[in-house]
Scaffold this active site. Structure first.
Site, PDB file in Angstrom:
ATOM      1  N   ARG A 138       0.815  -1.209   0.000  1.00 10.86           N
ATOM      2  CA  ARG A 138       0.000   0.000   0.000  1.00 10.86           C
ATOM      3  C   ARG A 138       0.855   1.267   0.000  1.00 10.86           C
ATOM      4  O   ARG A 138       0.676   2.144  -0.849  1.00 10.86           O
ATOM      5  CB  ARG A 138      -0.909   0.028   1.248  1.00 10.86           C
ATOM      6  CG  ARG A 138      -1.893  -1.113   1.370  1.00 10.86           C
ATOM      7  CD  ARG A 138      -2.958  -1.089   0.298  1.00 10.86           C
ATOM      8  NE  ARG A 138      -3.704   0.161   0.295  1.00 10.86           N
ATOM      9  CZ  ARG A 138      -4.282   0.684  -0.794  1.00 10.86           C
ATOM     10  NH1 ARG A 138      -4.154   0.088  -1.961  1.00 10.86           N
ATOM     11  NH2 ARG A 138      -4.969   1.795  -0.728  1.00 10.86           N
ATOM     12  N   CYS A 289       2.395   6.479  10.803  1.00  6.78           N
ATOM     13  CA  CYS A 289       1.425   7.462  10.325  1.00  6.78           C
ATOM     14  C   CYS A 289       0.821   8.230  11.498  1.00  6.78           C
ATOM     15  O   CYS A 289       0.618   9.446  11.426  1.00  6.78           O
ATOM     16  CB  CYS A 289       0.335   6.783   9.505  1.00  6.78           C
ATOM     17  SG  CYS A 289      -0.534   5.452  10.374  1.00  6.78           S
ATOM     18  N   THR A 319      -6.000  -2.342   8.626  1.00 12.30           N
ATOM     19  CA  THR A 319      -4.827  -2.429   7.759  1.00 12.30           C
ATOM     20  C   THR A 319      -4.610  -3.871   7.309  1.00 12.30           C
ATOM     21  O   THR A 319      -5.284  -4.797   7.768  1.00 12.30           O
ATOM     22  CB  THR A 319      -3.559  -1.916   8.472  1.00 12.30           C
ATOM     23  OG1 THR A 319      -3.320  -2.720   9.626  1.00 12.30           O
ATOM     24  CG2 THR A 319      -3.705  -0.464   8.880  1.00 12.30           C
ATOM     25  N   GLY A 348       2.217   2.393  19.177  1.00 13.44           N
ATOM     26  CA  GLY A 348       3.516   2.844  19.671  1.00 13.44           C
ATOM     27  C   GLY A 348       3.728   4.325  19.461  1.00 13.44           C
ATOM     28  O   GLY A 348       4.806   4.858  19.755  1.00 13.44           O
ATOM     29  N   ARG A 370      -8.986  -0.212  16.073  1.00 17.04           N
ATOM     30  CA  ARG A 370      -9.143  -0.371  14.622  1.00 17.04           C
ATOM     31  C   ARG A 370     -10.639  -0.483  14.306  1.00 17.04           C
ATOM     32  O   ARG A 370     -11.373  -1.209  14.976  1.00 17.04           O
ATOM     33  CB  ARG A 370      -8.409  -1.627  14.145  1.00 17.04           C
ATOM     34  CG  ARG A 370      -6.892  -1.601  14.354  1.00 17.04           C
ATOM     35  CD  ARG A 370      -6.205  -0.669  13.371  1.00 17.04           C
ATOM     36  NE  ARG A 370      -4.770  -0.613  13.599  1.00 17.04           N
ATOM     37  CZ  ARG A 370      -3.886  -1.398  12.986  1.00 17.04           C
ATOM     38  NH1 ARG A 370      -4.281  -2.326  12.131  1.00 17.04           N
ATOM     39  NH2 ARG A 370      -2.592  -1.263  13.241  1.00 17.04           N
TER      40      ARG A 370
END
Length: 481
Positions: A138, A289, A319, A348, A370
């Protein structure tokens, strides 16, 4: 003539002006390595409607719509100047000219504002720098799109090769197809052809060699005419210096990791600590990100209000490391179906803040959920400040940071009351402040920060690579410090 007719006539007039801007923007980019921006948004290779929409968007952050009739004279002046490589923001030129009371003409003011990019002050055009992508998932494919998009002048970064494991029959055709069409980010802007015999993909004239390898130590890049290249590792398989050093093969000068680095690998958030990269540093990380989303606004808040402590909760799109349906996974919760569940997991990003922002003394904690969306996430940053403030003061500060500060390429600002996650697909900023959701009471501030965890992050990666390669050109007018 009716009011509607007046509006339509005005629209057609602005369309005509925007159309006239396109060849000027293109010629400046191709011939002089000048990227024309509008409030940090590139206008290179944009359509008439895109140029008009970018001008209109300025009203959300500056309070008033910016018209092409206002910016055209600045662009016309730029075409007459002896410019060297630079990024020039015509939105900022218009805004600063409006506030200037010296009675200068547009031509005089523009020449003065960009003097650092003209005549004897010009930067020499850099020789192109080779780039290799190790991994083509990706992030790899989005980075490839950005590299190809930015190769117009021929003097910047040149994507020379991608390295992947062999995928069987018609592997290169399938990889080219994934570059050509993306379910989230849409069609590739240009043309792509494949030469299976030569093992190359040609995208907008950029010839990209596809190298098959199972181990980085087996590749000699000089055999493909690649030299002094920057290798971007998109696999995340190696995160410490020892593992990433495997990439330092003949033809490779530096390695940039698109995941958080471990040990003594520097974690870089462009706009915040990219200027700390030592010239002889050969291995670095672009962090995550989420780290890129929270560190710039965290710095902006600490600089103005001071931060004593904070907590970040990220609501993150699913993801590729999660399962489509319930199945075995080394992480228990991530084994459950990603498109069907909200999944509590770890992040993290909070601990990574200390690496990117070592001067911040506040303790930052973090957690993550998520959720079943394929792209765009939101970070909720809950801060205890060093002084009391108001919602208006916080929003005014962050709006100004997004417009005029050195962080304006990292932080965006939106006041639309109906904004939702899909609105930010394709955002090039690391973080977008949602003004409507912001909460402030006394010394407590809660910021809601949208981010395209794929494309926005990929833009940050490209900025780091541009910086270490020497093709990150100065911006005019210079941002306020």
């Amino acid at each position: 003539m009716t009011v509607n007719d007046d509006s339509f006539t005005n629209w057609k007039h602005r369309e005509e002006i925007a159309e006239s801007m396109i060849p000027m923007i293109g010629k400046l980019h191709r011939e002089r390595d000048v990227t024309v921006l509008l409030h940090s948004r590139s206008l290179v290779n944009k359509s008439v409607v895109s140029i008009l929409k970018t001008h209109r968007f300025a009203r959300q952050i500056a309070g008033a719509e910016l018209s092409v009739t206002e910016t055209l004279p600045f662009l016309e002046t730029l075409t007459t100047l002896d410019l060297g490589p630079a990024q020039i923001d015509i939105g900022m030129l218009a805004a600063t000219y409006r506030a200037d009371d010296r009675g200068l003409s547009v031509a005089e003011f523009t020449a003065e504002a960009v003097a650092g990019a003209t005549g004897g002050n010009k930067i020499d055009r850099r020789e192109g720098r080779d780039v290799v992508l190790y991994g083509f998932g990706r992030i790899g494919r989005l980075v490839a799109r950005l590299l190809i998009e930015k190769s117009g002048s021929g003097n910047g970064l040149r994507l020379r090769a991608i390295v992947v494991r062999g995928g069987g029959d018609r592997d290169i055709v399938k990889r080219a197809s994934l570059l050509r069409r993306d379910s989230i980010h849409g069609q590739f802007q240009g043309t792509i052809t494949v030469d299976e015999d030569a093992s190359t993909i040609v995208a907008n004239g950029n010839e990209i060699r596809v190298i098959y390898a199972d181990d980085p130590t087996s590749v000699d890049y000089t055999a493909y005419g690649i030299k002094d290249a920057i290798l971007i590792d998109n696999t995340g398989k190696w995160r410490d210096r020892e593992g990433l050093s495997k990439h330092l093969r003949p033809g490779i000068d530096k390695v940039v990791l698109t995941a958080p680095g471990k040990g003594d690998v520097p974690n870089i958030v462009h706009g915040v600590n990219h200027d700390t990269i030592k010239p002889d540093e050969r291995i670095m990380s672009c962090a995550s990100c989420t780290t890129n989303a929270i560190v710039p606004p965290l710095k902006a808040m600490d600089d103005e209000f001071g931060v004593r402590r904070g907590h970040v909760e990220t609501v993150h799109s699913f993801t590729n490391d999660q399962n489509l349906l319930d199945n075995y996974h080394k992480s228990e919760r991530r084994g459950r179906s990603a498109p069907l569940n909200m999944v509590i997991t770890e992040t993290g990003a909070a601990s990574a803040v200390a690496k990117a922002l070592p001067d911040l003394k506040a303790r930052i904690t973090g957690s993550s959920i998520r959720v079943p969306v394929p792209d765009v996430s939101i970070a909720i940053l809950n801060l205890q400040l060093a002084r009391e403030t108001t919602r208006e003061e916080v929003l005014d500060h962050l709006r100004e940071v997004s417009l005029t500060s050195p962080l304006k390429r990292q932080i965006d600002f939106i006041s639309a009351p109906d904004a939702v996650s899909s609105d930010f697909i394709g955002s090039r900023h690391a973080s977008i402040v949602d003004a409507g959701a912001t909460k402030v009471e006394g010394d407590n501030a809660i910021l809601y920060l949208w981010y395209d965890n794929e494309f926005g992050y990929s833009c940050q990666v490209i900025r780091v690579v541009q910086h270490v390669s020497g093709v990150e050109y100065p911006t005019f007018p210079a941002p306020a410090v």
